[in-house]
Motif scaffolding. Sequence first.
Motif, PDB file in Angstrom:
ATOM      1  N   GLY A 148       6.361   6.263  -3.930  1.00 45.94           N
ATOM      2  CA  GLY A 148       6.551   7.435  -3.308  1.00 45.94           C
ATOM      3  C   GLY A 148       7.340   7.284  -2.098  1.00 45.94           C
ATOM      4  O   GLY A 148       8.139   7.964  -1.723  1.00 45.94           O
ATOM      5  N   GLY A 149       7.208   5.896  -1.428  1.00 44.07           N
ATOM      6  CA  GLY A 149       7.932   5.926  -0.338  1.00 44.07           C
ATOM      7  C   GLY A 149       7.603   6.238   0.955  1.00 44.07           C
ATOM      8  O   GLY A 149       8.152   5.988   2.057  1.00 44.07           O
ATOM      9  N   ASN A 150       6.400   6.906   1.130  1.00 37.84           N
ATOM     10  CA  ASN A 150       5.800   7.599   2.238  1.00 37.84           C
ATOM     11  C   ASN A 150       6.796   8.144   3.070  1.00 37.84           C
ATOM     12  O   ASN A 150       6.887   8.100   4.248  1.00 37.84           O
ATOM     13  CB  ASN A 150       5.424   6.202   3.005  1.00 37.84           C
ATOM     14  CG  ASN A 150       4.513   6.554   4.281  1.00 37.84           C
ATOM     15  OD1 ASN A 150       3.796   7.536   4.167  1.00 37.84           O
ATOM     16  ND2 ASN A 150       4.630   5.805   5.452  1.00 37.84           N
ATOM     17  N   ILE A 151       7.228   8.969   2.426  1.00 32.48           N
ATOM     18  CA  ILE A 151       8.436   9.824   3.162  1.00 32.48           C
ATOM     19  C   ILE A 151       7.741  11.030   3.634  1.00 32.48           C
ATOM     20  O   ILE A 151       7.078  11.904   2.943  1.00 32.48           O
ATOM     21  CB  ILE A 151       9.480  10.570   2.183  1.00 32.48           C
ATOM     22  CG1 ILE A 151      10.532   9.092   1.624  1.00 32.48           C
ATOM     23  CG2 ILE A 151      10.524  11.375   2.764  1.00 32.48           C
ATOM     24  CD1 ILE A 151      11.296   9.659   0.509  1.00 32.48           C
ATOM     25  N   ARG A 152       7.874  11.299   5.148  1.00 31.29           N
ATOM     26  CA  ARG A 152       7.375  12.575   5.601  1.00 31.29           C
ATOM     27  C   ARG A 152       7.845  13.598   5.057  1.00 31.29           C
ATOM     28  O   ARG A 152       8.903  13.933   4.797  1.00 31.29           O
ATOM     29  CB  ARG A 152       7.712  12.281   7.136  1.00 31.29           C
ATOM     30  CG  ARG A 152       6.762  12.969   8.215  1.00 31.29           C
ATOM     31  CD  ARG A 152       6.772  12.901   9.473  1.00 31.29           C
ATOM     32  NE  ARG A 152       8.050  13.492  10.185  1.00 31.29           N
ATOM     33  CZ  ARG A 152       7.952  14.569  10.888  1.00 31.29           C
ATOM     34  NH1 ARG A 152       6.899  15.021  11.014  1.00 31.29           N
ATOM     35  NH2 ARG A 152       9.106  15.018  11.083  1.00 31.29           N
ATOM     36  N   GLY A 153       6.655  14.598   4.833  1.00 31.41           N
ATOM     37  CA  GLY A 153       6.882  15.793   4.399  1.00 31.41           C
ATOM     38  C   GLY A 153       7.250  15.940   2.922  1.00 31.41           C
ATOM     39  O   GLY A 153       7.297  16.903   2.264  1.00 31.41           O
ATOM     40  N   ALA A 154       7.320  14.844   2.268  1.00 29.65           N
ATOM     41  CA  ALA A 154       7.436  14.834   0.854  1.00 29.65           C
ATOM     42  C   ALA A 154       6.613  13.998   0.067  1.00 29.65           C
ATOM     43  O   ALA A 154       5.884  14.494  -0.811  1.00 29.65           O
ATOM     44  CB  ALA A 154       8.913  14.385   0.499  1.00 29.65           C
ATOM     45  N   ARG A 173       3.969  11.552   1.802  1.00 20.30           N
ATOM     46  CA  ARG A 173       3.271  10.918   2.750  1.00 20.30           C
ATOM     47  C   ARG A 173       1.930  11.420   2.148  1.00 20.30           C
ATOM     48  O   ARG A 173       1.608  12.680   2.331  1.00 20.30           O
ATOM     49  CB  ARG A 173       3.695  11.224   3.967  1.00 20.30           C
ATOM     50  CG  ARG A 173       2.935  10.364   4.851  1.00 20.30           C
ATOM     51  CD  ARG A 173       3.807  10.254   6.400  1.00 20.30           C
ATOM     52  NE  ARG A 173       4.916   9.651   6.334  1.00 20.30           N
ATOM     53  CZ  ARG A 173       5.570   9.505   7.333  1.00 20.30           C
ATOM     54  NH1 ARG A 173       5.571  10.143   8.653  1.00 20.30           N
ATOM     55  NH2 ARG A 173       6.675   8.622   7.212  1.00 20.30           N
ATOM     56  N   LEU A 217       0.775   3.066   7.429  1.00 17.06           N
ATOM     57  CA  LEU A 217       1.790   3.296   8.515  1.00 17.06           C
ATOM     58  C   LEU A 217       1.499   3.116   9.740  1.00 17.06           C
ATOM     59  O   LEU A 217       1.911   2.660  10.642  1.00 17.06           O
ATOM     60  CB  LEU A 217       2.669   4.666   8.315  1.00 17.06           C
ATOM     61  CG  LEU A 217       3.596   5.281   9.342  1.00 17.06           C
ATOM     62  CD1 LEU A 217       4.922   4.058   9.258  1.00 17.06           C
ATOM     63  CD2 LEU A 217       4.205   6.586   9.086  1.00 17.06           C
ATOM     64  N   LEU A 234      12.413   8.982  -8.676  1.00 16.04           N
ATOM     65  CA  LEU A 234      11.850   7.881  -7.447  1.00 16.04           C
ATOM     66  C   LEU A 234      11.730   8.650  -6.216  1.00 16.04           C
ATOM     67  O   LEU A 234      12.438   9.347  -5.604  1.00 16.04           O
ATOM     68  CB  LEU A 234      12.684   6.741  -7.657  1.00 16.04           C
ATOM     69  CG  LEU A 234      12.239   5.491  -6.942  1.00 16.04           C
ATOM     70  CD1 LEU A 234      10.936   4.967  -7.659  1.00 16.04           C
ATOM     71  CD2 LEU A 234      13.299   4.549  -6.777  1.00 16.04           C
ATOM     72  N   PHE A 235      10.671   8.307  -5.488  1.00 14.91           N
ATOM     73  CA  PHE A 235      10.338   8.590  -4.082  1.00 14.91           C
ATOM     74  C   PHE A 235      10.055  10.148  -4.262  1.00 14.91           C
ATOM     75  O   PHE A 235      10.640  10.755  -3.410  1.00 14.91           O
ATOM     76  CB  PHE A 235      11.364   8.294  -3.168  1.00 14.91           C
ATOM     77  CG  PHE A 235      11.741   6.616  -3.050  1.00 14.91           C
ATOM     78  CD1 PHE A 235      10.640   5.882  -2.778  1.00 14.91           C
ATOM     79  CD2 PHE A 235      12.943   6.277  -3.224  1.00 14.91           C
ATOM     80  CE1 PHE A 235      11.078   4.446  -2.754  1.00 14.91           C
ATOM     81  CE2 PHE A 235      13.250   4.788  -3.293  1.00 14.91           C
ATOM     82  CZ  PHE A 235      12.089   3.951  -2.875  1.00 14.91           C
ATOM     83  N   ALA A 279      -1.517   2.128  10.788  1.00 15.94           N
ATOM     84  CA  ALA A 279      -1.736   0.647  11.560  1.00 15.94           C
ATOM     85  C   ALA A 279      -0.688  -0.273  11.686  1.00 15.94           C
ATOM     86  O   ALA A 279      -0.497  -1.052  12.571  1.00 15.94           O
ATOM     87  CB  ALA A 279      -2.835   0.194  10.159  1.00 15.94           C
ATOM     88  N   GLY A 280       0.338   0.026  10.945  1.00 12.58           N
ATOM     89  CA  GLY A 280       1.501  -0.848  11.067  1.00 12.58           C
ATOM     90  C   GLY A 280       2.304  -0.489  12.365  1.00 12.58           C
ATOM     91  O   GLY A 280       2.868  -1.309  13.137  1.00 12.58           O
ATOM     92  N   LYS A 281       2.272   0.748  12.944  1.00 16.85           N
ATOM     93  CA  LYS A 281       2.682   1.039  13.984  1.00 16.85           C
ATOM     94  C   LYS A 281       1.853   0.522  15.229  1.00 16.85           C
ATOM     95  O   LYS A 281       2.117   0.781  16.481  1.00 16.85           O
ATOM     96  CB  LYS A 281       2.745   2.526  14.089  1.00 16.85           C
ATOM     97  CG  LYS A 281       3.894   3.351  13.720  1.00 16.85           C
ATOM     98  CD  LYS A 281       3.632   4.780  13.881  1.00 16.85           C
ATOM     99  CE  LYS A 281       4.793   5.743  13.135  1.00 16.85           C
ATOM    100  NZ  LYS A 281       4.422   7.064  13.268  1.00 16.85           N
ATOM    101  N   GLY A 282       0.599   0.253  15.095  1.00 18.76           N
ATOM    102  CA  GLY A 282      -0.434  -0.176  15.865  1.00 18.76           C
ATOM    103  C   GLY A 282      -1.096   0.848  16.567  1.00 18.76           C
ATOM    104  O   GLY A 282      -2.079   0.728  17.405  1.00 18.76           O
TER     105      GLY A 282
END
Lengths: 291, 368, 228
Positions: free
Chosen positions: C178-184, C186, C194, C97-98, C196-199
């Motif tokens: 996947g979990g949108n983990i940076r470097g793994a 994403r 992400l 997972l992830f 868009a969520g940050k603005g």
Amino acid sequence: MIVLVVVMVLGCSGQTEPEVLRVATTTSLYDTGLWDALEDVFEDRYDADLQITAKGTGAALALGKSGDVDVVAVHDPAQEAAFIAGNYSVKALNFSAERVTWAYNYFIIVGPESDPAGIGNLTGSLAPEEAFQKIQQEGREVREAVKFVSRGDESGTHGKEKTIWASAGYNYTADIVGNGTADSWYIEAGTGMGATLVMADELVAYTLTDKGTFLAYQGDLDLVPLLDEGDILLNVYAVIICKNGSHYEMADNLVNFLRAPEIQYLIAGFRVPEYGEPLFYPWGPETCGLP
Amino acid sequence: MSLIEVVDLSHTYGEREVLKALNLGIGKGEVFALIGPTGAGKTTLLRIMDLLEVPCAGEIYFDGKGIPRSGTQRLEIRRRMSFIHQKPQVFDSSVYDNVACGLRWRGEKGNRIAQKVDHILEMVELAGYKNRNARTLSGGEAQRVALARSLVLEPEVLLLDEPTANLDPVSTQKIERLISYVARQRNTTMIVATHDMSQGQQLADRIGVLLDGKLVQTGDAKDIFRSPQNEEVARFVGMENILEGVVIAGNEGIAMINVGDDVIQAVSSYPVGKEVYACVRPEDITLHIADSCHQTAVRSSARNSFQTKVTGVTTIGPLSQVEMNCGFRLVALVTKISAEELDLQAGREVYATFKATGVHIMERKPHQ
Amino acid sequence: MTEIWDGLTKAVQLLISFDPQLMEIAWRSLGISGTACLLASLICLPLGSLIHFHHFRGKRALINIIQTLFVMPTVLVGLFLLVLLSRAGPLGFFGILFTPTAMVIGQMILITPLLLGLTISALSGVSREIVDTAISLGASSSQTIWLVLKEARYAVLAAVIMGFARAISEVGCALMVGGNIRGATRVITTVISLEAGKGNLELAIALGIILLFLALVINIALNRLQQR
């Protein structure tokens, strides 16, 4: 179809249209159900139609900047200051500043029950910083065992996390994020609080969370609260009226509503019977003493 | 011994009986034409013989051995045959790849394939089209590709299902020439299904008439066209004049047949009183203008001559079909030029003459 | 509206500067979705042929089910896999997972019905006569299937492209497993969500444009391949 439209038009024409007020709120306030509890009371009192969208603080403020919402309810002092400095806000009636604080609680550091970094027994006002240091050191050395999942989404929680790293003596971009490789102890989830908690649970990792969301998710998780004291963990919710929005008067109503004694009392007691402890504390010093 | 033999073959599609207890043997090197109207079951029979379909009942023998209803043995036997469809079917690839595919499937080596394909393309006059996509060819060219694709496999049996039905006359001629060339040169056994009787007559050693799922008659062209076994076959092979009659007298192989008001003489040994059909091919009837000086001469060489009136003339290509009434309806086929010379038109009085040997007599079974 | 224009300029900037982080994410998107599409194709093309060429009870119903699953929501696949692959779930011991592996599996599950259904309908486009011709020319069953796949190659390729498109453009499943983990884990779509969520609307739009650009490059390449 036509009949339906006619019925809808007739149905609406009988009474005056309630005034719409658009609010962007941080997810922690929404996911705990607080807004659901407040919405009906407000709508009845002011004949308003409160339209609430739940976003991270960054996204909520972006909506405020573009005038897509009239009011923002957020929890990141640094981003809030930038918003006000950017001249995107207006002062609320009866208040001396643009940023009106109305509730607070504490962030907590949660992690696996085994607590491989040994942060559970830390005490004192600098406990959070010390805990972060331990996690960072252990994470570097014993990669597999100690991990930290970060929201990584410019939310208020993420902002708080960065503040703690800085206070603990790190340069966030250089020391913590590093090169963001896949096997790093520091995992940037780039997602909401709930999903981040699920991920930390799955990866047997530490994470920083607001207490309200943690309590709401706790039932499905193996994570336990390890640290909840320290000044830096204070989590303050503020409301700001957006200059580029509309319905200023109704926005004033909302700000005054949130600070009204009976509402502050309602916030203080919100879901206490369920969790045995408060999710939020009321802000107003003048109201705290009320029954 | 037959190379392919089917015994008591029956097949149905849903409720419809397509083949009914059919028996047929095709000898090695024989060219057999299967003629019959559309829907008679020709295609189904060919598909079953090519092992594309399993018959509902009956047996198939190839080279003396019974063919199982399933299994790899069917593929091995199928690879000794090849099938040409009515509508030219080419694959969406180059002409070369189309022709080469059967060899590749048989695991032939690359240089041998190239050699064989080049040779066969030369033969069907498509050498210059090697690299063209076969789907861009005309119908006639595509059918030649299909033929080349089959011939390159040097099959022992070639099954052709109306190979020229969708083609123009020039392409038809090319295909027919190729088929007879291959039949002669390679001694390939062929079964050609066709509804074109002249094609069957031209290509085949032997003809079978398939009517409504039944193989009604087999024989050489003369048998089929001159001596059909029953009324249905007679009609299908173009026997326009089929007259109901009764034998009233017989003498030395010549029978007198009463066909209503008139009497016809025919070569037949049926006994007196037999109910028969008297059939005359329209091209066997000669016409003369009602002119007294000719009359006797005509009578002497042909036993049947009737004075009659033309009721209608229809032009069919280079021929004219002349309808007459002489107590019974008679149809004759003459060249268009002679029709014009004789000034044949409705109302014209003519003598219609045919020989006793030109009349085919067949038994008439009482109608059910 | 200015966001779109800013997004466009930002996209161009990122593209011409070969921004290393962007390149990494783009390659990961291509890698994960490409692998998912390849593996799904390896399963679906033969399986689709098998279904197409065999007559069995309930075939029509099976095809109906497959076609219904075309609209399977990506988050549903994500949720399903999350439950399966969770530490507490039946397949938790794999510990995937992830990870990109989980994302590949998720996207495979997601596009399998689409690839299967479109393969079957692609093969149905090849006439019965062509199939009979191949058989009568002595093709074995597998040779016949291969020929029919070749005859239907444009439609089959279109099916594969559709599968790839659905894989690379989905976000629900990638985010959940996947979990949108940076470097793994994403990938482009999760970064868009992400940012868009940050603005960060400009960056989100820029990434969207880059995804479309990628799709364009792939389509041109495949079209070239088709014309040969």
